[in-house]
Design an enzyme around this catalytic site. Structure first.
Site, PDB file in Angstrom:
ATOM      1  N   GLU A 177       0.870  -1.169   0.000  1.00 45.01           N
ATOM      2  CA  GLU A 177       0.000   0.000   0.000  1.00 45.01           C
ATOM      3  C   GLU A 177       0.913   1.227   0.000  1.00 45.01           C
ATOM      4  O   GLU A 177       1.791   1.336   0.849  1.00 45.01           O
ATOM      5  CB  GLU A 177      -0.888   0.006   1.256  1.00 45.01           C
ATOM      6  CG  GLU A 177      -1.874   1.146   1.197  1.00 45.01           C
ATOM      7  CD  GLU A 177      -2.719   1.302   2.465  1.00 45.01           C
ATOM      8  OE1 GLU A 177      -2.654   0.440   3.353  1.00 45.01           O
ATOM      9  OE2 GLU A 177      -3.427   2.321   2.531  1.00 45.01           O
ATOM     10  N   ARG A 234       5.709 -13.055   9.503  1.00 46.97           N
ATOM     11  CA  ARG A 234       6.364 -11.809   9.149  1.00 46.97           C
ATOM     12  C   ARG A 234       7.707 -11.694   9.841  1.00 46.97           C
ATOM     13  O   ARG A 234       7.993 -12.397  10.808  1.00 46.97           O
ATOM     14  CB  ARG A 234       5.474 -10.610   9.496  1.00 46.97           C
ATOM     15  CG  ARG A 234       5.126 -10.490  10.971  1.00 46.97           C
ATOM     16  CD  ARG A 234       3.986  -9.513  11.186  1.00 46.97           C
ATOM     17  NE  ARG A 234       4.373  -8.142  10.899  1.00 46.97           N
ATOM     18  CZ  ARG A 234       3.764  -7.369   9.998  1.00 46.97           C
ATOM     19  NH1 ARG A 234       2.762  -7.822   9.307  1.00 46.97           N
ATOM     20  NH2 ARG A 234       4.157  -6.133   9.809  1.00 46.97           N
ATOM     21  N   LYS A 291       4.485   0.910   8.982  1.00 45.52           N
ATOM     22  CA  LYS A 291       4.592   2.180   8.278  1.00 45.52           C
ATOM     23  C   LYS A 291       3.917   3.306   9.055  1.00 45.52           C
ATOM     24  O   LYS A 291       4.378   4.431   9.053  1.00 45.52           O
ATOM     25  CB  LYS A 291       3.958   2.051   6.886  1.00 45.52           C
ATOM     26  CG  LYS A 291       4.911   1.464   5.871  1.00 45.52           C
ATOM     27  CD  LYS A 291       4.261   1.381   4.513  1.00 45.52           C
ATOM     28  CE  LYS A 291       3.410   0.136   4.431  1.00 45.52           C
ATOM     29  NZ  LYS A 291       2.549   0.059   3.285  1.00 45.52           N
TER      30      LYS A 291
END
Ligand code: ATP
Ligand code: MG
Length: 558
Positions: free
Chosen positions: A36, A261, A271
């Site tokens: 994104e 992850r 982020k």
């Protein structure tokens, strides 16, 4: 039997091999990396990039770069550009044009209309509080919305008018009619479209309704005929919904797989949190060398090879784990050790006078650039009677084990001579400001026949030949292993106040003055350094990439 090394394959490689051998997806392999564009990529993303792109490389497939740009509020072209730059820097190629979920908005809208027509979606004007109250919990079914059984015509009309901009933000949403009794809360009639009267960085003001993640991601996968949609574990609960849409819409059956992850201690990797650090001026920008962003690591002096080696070492797992950040530091040290030239730079200078070398004269001494790689050649270093050494390399009351300078002690000056300390000078405050030494001409490095012994080797520069530079030394950005671990505290409370130390004037050997932005060196005994873009014509600025001390390797030798 041959001693062939058996290469171990991670679970996704095994899975792809199996699919290919069974001829699934017509023998095709197409993965995607779907960021994104709401921030800069971090080292965690490097893992996802690596997993997706290297699977495709290894098995003759392809990887799409697709921007998941379905939330216009936080997205920006600056982020798109930085993401492309970072992926290319890591050495991966998405084969031409990047793709955008926003390019599929018409198609995704058509999918929504199709669901409505099939009686599988409805427009709901309930408030978010009402919806939350009706949702139930995993063991109690949800209460149906009073609007759940609207007619298809009504739904089509309302959805069309949502799209036309007739209603305000939040006035109503489109929900999929899935399963109100499912223990998976995501299946309880999830929202798939919302009204958001916001300008989009690509579609401008064309749309005022936007699909939610669950109704954009899988649909984009299907439109692109992605074969393996690989994401991180937190999406595991989304998989049933992902599959429900595939079945309900009859679209390409991409398969979702999840892996753990990358988590690093002493590091924040979201982020949103990183943006807080940037916007609150806790750091100097997304590419601040203390940031775990790829742009920060690059500026700090990290190489793509080191990052790739690090990612490989962390493996691909199905369970959450936390990696020690010193493994990342180990990987960059290992890479730079092979690649970069050595240089001598004194960070905290102390004058050293060679009393038996003539004032005003000098001598050039050849020095090997990298003992690990002879092909890197050598350079010449000037020697004279006025030198600088590090302050910490002299002690007035040096203990026996101090193999540096002190009264009567002998050391070797790197690439030069053995010297003996005869005297020192103090200023009025009692601080030592000069050391006086004798050098032994016959002890010259490379042709030493002096028979003298010196345990310590010091780096140094010739005072009148040295050039100055600025040096920035970094420490971890956070003081605790898990800055997000305390629910009562904001992660920013754990910022290390000493994470940046600036040495305005360090003294470097003159050959270094030709260094260019991005060039990397080992400053002997001080660590690995890279030239920062803040450098100007008149002043070089160096970032310390990593110290020389190898904590991780030592810990793991035991
Ligand atoms: P963040 O919370 O940092 O914004 P994200 O998952 O929201 O992360 P996206 O831009 O949506 O960021 O992520 C693109 C891809 O990168 C996703 O497939 C996501 O799973 C993956 N990714 C993000 N963080 C990590 C991580 N720490 N380790 C591995 N993959 C990650
Ligand atoms: Mg995100």
């Amino acid at each position: 039997m041959s001693e062939e090394k058996v290469e171990s394959k991670h679970f996704l490689e095994q899975l792809v091999e199996k699919d290919l051998s069974e001829g699934k997806n017509d023998g095709r392999l197409l993965t995607r990396f779907p960021p994104e564009p709401n921030g800069y990529l971090h080292i965690g993303h490097a893992k996802s990039i690596f997993v997706n792109f290297s699977l495709a490389q290894k098995y003759g497939g392809k990887t799409n770069l697709r921007f998941d740009d379905t939330n216009p509020v936080a997205e920006d072209v600056e982020y798109v550009d930085s993401i492309k730059k970072d992926i290319a820097w890591l050495g991966f190629d998405w084969g031409g044009q990047e793709l955008y979920a926003s390019d599929y908005f018409d198609q995704i809208y058509a999918f929504a209309v199709q669901l409505i027509k099939d009686g599988k979606a409805y427009v709901d004007p309930s408030t978010s509080e009402e919806m939350a109250a009706a949702k139930g919990n995993p063991s109690t079914p949800a209460t149906p919305s009073p609007y759940r059984d609207r007619t298809v015509e009504e739904n089509l009309d309302l959805f069309e008018r949502m799209k036309a901009g007739e209603f305000d933000n939040g006035a109503m949403v489109l929900r999929a009619k899935v399963d109100l009794t499912s223990p998976n809360m995501l299946m309880r009639d999830p929202i798939i479209y919302r009204i958001l009267k916001t300008h989009h960085h690509r579609t401008g003001d064309k749309w005022c309704i936007y699909p939610m993640y669950d109704f954009a991601h899988g649909q984009s996968d299907a439109i692109e005929n992605i074969t393996h949609s690989i994401c991180t574990l937190e999406f595991i609960h989304h998989r049933p919904l992902y599959n429900w849409f595939i079945e309900s819409l009859g679209i390409y059956p991409s398969k979702q797989y999840e892996f753990a992850r990358l988590n690093l201690n002493y590091t924040v990797m979201s982020k949103r949190k990183l943006r807080e650090l940037v916007e609150g001026n806790y750091v100097a920008g997304w590419d601040d060398p203390r940031m775990p962003t790829l742009s920060g690591l690059r500026r700090r002096g990290y190489t793509p090879e080191a990052i790739r080696n690090f990612i490989t070492r962390t493996g691909v797992a199905k369970r959450e784990n936390i990696i020690d950040v010193s493994l990342l530091e180990f990987s960059i040290r290992e890479d730079l050790n092979k690649k970069v030239a050595r240089a001598m730079v004194v960070l905290n200078p102390l004058k050293l006078t060679i009393t038996n070398y003539p004032a005003g004269e000098s001598l050039m001494l050849p020095s090997i650039n990298n003992p690990e790689d002879e092909s890197m050649g050598s350079r010449e270093i000037p020697f004279s009677n006025k030198l600088y050494i590090e302050k910490e390399d002299f002690m007035e009351d040096a203990p026996k084990k101090f193999f540096r300078l002190g009264p009567g002690k002998m050391v070797r000056l790197k690439n030069a001579f053995i010297i003996r300390c005869d005297d020192f000078v103090k200023d009025e405050t009692g601080e030592v400001i000069e050391v006086k030494c004798t050098y032994f001409p016959e002890s010259k490095s490379g042709s030493d026949n002096s028979g003298l012994k010196a345990k310590g080797v010091l780096h140094w520069v010739s005072a009148e030949h040295a050039k100055t530079c600025e040096v920035r030394i970094y420490d971890r950005l956070f003081t605790v292993e898990n800055p997000m671990g305390d629910e009562d505290k904001d992660f920013k409370e754990f910022i290390n106040p000493n994470s940046l130390q600036v040495i305005e004037t360090a003294f470097m050997e003159p050959a270094l003055a030709a260094a260019k932005v991005g060039d990397k060196f080992q400053f002997m005994r001080k660590g690995y350094f890279a030239v920062d873009p803040d450098s100007t014509e008149t002043k070089l600025v160096f970032n310390r990439t990593v110290s020389l001390k190898d904590g991780w390797a030592k810990k793991n030798k035991k």
